[in-house]
Write an enzyme that holds these catalytic residues in place. Structure first.
Site, mmCIF file in Angstrom:
data_model
loop_
_atom_site.group_PDB
_atom_site.id
_atom_site.type_symbol
_atom_site.label_atom_id
_atom_site.label_comp_id
_atom_site.label_asym_id
_atom_site.label_seq_id
_atom_site.Cartn_x
_atom_site.Cartn_y
_atom_site.Cartn_z
ATOM 1 N N GLU A 92 0.818 -1.217 0.000
ATOM 2 C CA GLU A 92 0.000 0.000 0.000
ATOM 3 C C GLU A 92 0.850 1.264 0.000
ATOM 4 O OE1 GLU A 92 -2.947 0.257 -0.763
ATOM 5 O OE2 GLU A 92 -3.596 -1.811 -0.592
ATOM 6 N N TYR A 141 -6.123 6.792 3.899
ATOM 7 C CA TYR A 141 -6.295 5.752 2.875
ATOM 8 C C TYR A 141 -5.589 4.462 3.267
ATOM 9 C CZ TYR A 141 -5.312 2.622 -0.821
ATOM 10 O OH TYR A 141 -5.184 1.455 -1.506
ATOM 11 N N ASP A 198 -9.173 6.399 -2.180
ATOM 12 C CA ASP A 198 -8.064 6.902 -2.981
ATOM 13 C C ASP A 198 -8.644 7.593 -4.226
ATOM 14 O OD1 ASP A 198 -9.012 4.840 -4.474
ATOM 15 O OD2 ASP A 198 -7.043 4.093 -5.059
#
Length: 356
Positions: A40, A123, A141
């Site tokens: 991520e 996020y 996002d």
DNA sequence: CAGACGTGGTA
DNA sequence: TTACCAAGTCT
């Protein structure tokens, strides 16, 4: 906000499509929260195709959270070299160290604790919590804002930070509690494969029937996004100073652009500079002798917010007094230093000439 | 909040 | 070539 979709049906259509069509990506083959966390961070503002080889090398080099926590920062930055946004790497390690020290090596499973870690914003927190732990947290996002702006016909400017909260509320409202991981990933996968910024493939869309923008033919007008401003140009001289086989390198400051990365000594220029002027200035700076300055290359490097116009020089140094943030290296040692784009270009020019 | 913070691909 | 983008966060 009012949401005019059949939530249950939407979840079923989205998740069904995701499970059938999802790409086979390396980070989808692990359930390790630490490795999902890495993916991520790498994926922030970065394309999937770019991330894949970096991710593979990275988890092989640092298989466990403790491997990364104990890693030397130069080794870490070298692994990150070329990926960009280098503070992500240092923040990730800071976060991992905190987990090792304060959480017994277990990645926190709640938003409050996980969000407190360096580099973990709203996020990333939602993404890791939902994907690794199956917790129904929003992960908003750019994809999610684009997809939902169309489906829910939201016309707020997605370039404004405040707007993200609107989408977080929407996701919180419609997220599947049975499979939050597939729901969040499905929204992003849809944005990547179907609901693209230009030319969305609406006829292939699994949730077309839920889409208010498609219904009104406004899918090409959304999302609303104000444009970014253009960047500024700067001029530099970059000088490869050699004393015998040794070459002089300097480490950048610990904060700001390309923090802690290495480069050939640089001088910011206000206007055109002559090799002779460089010799004078450098000799004075190093209380020694710098001569034989010769221009060998010239190139432009574009960052997200500024442009460097660089003239590259070679020079010979004698009896130089160098400050602590500089060091002499061999060609082999040079290969171990983390360097970013513009320095890479200079290094390539030197290699073509056989200077390093 | 606006600006800093990288890189490589695409129209 | 210019401009925009691609799974954002920090200050």
């Amino acid at each position: 906000m009012t949401i005019n979709i059949d939530k249950k049906q939407f979840q079923e259509d989205l998740i069904g499509w995701f499970l059938a069509e999802k790409r086979d990506l390396p980070w989808r083959r692990t359930a390790d929260p630490y490795q999902i966390w890495i993916s991520e961070i790498m994926l922030q503002q970065t394309r999937v195709d770019t991330v894949i080889p970096y991710y593979k090398r990275f988890v092989e080099k640092f298989p466990t959270l403790y491997d990364l926590a104990e890693a030397d920062e130069q080794i870490l930055l070298k692994e990150w070299e070329g990926l960009g946004y280098y503070s992500r790497a240092r923040n990730l390690q800071a976060g991992v160290k905190e987990v090792a020290e304060n959480y017994g090596g277990i990645v926190p499973d709640n938003r409050k604790d996980f969000s407190s870690l360096k580099g973990v914003g709203p996020y990333t927190a939602g993404a890791v919590l939902s994907i690794a732990y199956g917790i129904p947290e929003h992960a908003v996002d750019g994809n999610v804002m684009r997809v939902l702006s169309r489906i829910l016909l939201i016309e707020e400017d997605i370039a404004k930070p405040k707007t993200r909260k609107l989408f977080e509320e929407a996701v919180t409202e419609i997220i599947s509690h049975e499979d939050p991981s597939s729901f969040n990933q499905g929204l992003m996968e849809l944005g990547a494969l179907i609901c693209t910024p230009t030319s969305p493939k609406c006829l292939l869309c699994p949730v077309r029937e839920h889409c208010a923008a498609f219904d009104k033919g406004k899918q090409h007008d959304l999302p609303i996004k104000t444009k970014a401003k253009k960047n500024k140009a700067m001029q530099f001289a970059m000088i490869a100073i050699k004393e015998g086989d040794a070459i002089l390198m300097e480490q950048r400051p610990t904060t700001g652009l390309l923090a802690n990365m290495w480069q050939f000594p640089m001088m910011e220029l206000t206007d055109e500079v002559l090799p002779l002027q460089i010799e004078e200035e450098l000799s004075e700076n190093f209380s020694g002798v710098v001569d034989g300055v010769e221009k060998i290359t010239s190139f432009k490097h574009v960052f997200s917010h500024l442009t460097w116009n660089v003239d590259g020089f070679i020079a010979k140094g004698k009896n130089l007094k160098i400050p602590p943030h500089m060091k002499w290296v061999t060609a082999e040692e040079l290969d171990l230093l983390p360097i970013a784009g513009p320095v890479q270009k200079m290094k390539t020019a030197l290699q073509l000439r056989g200077d390093v």
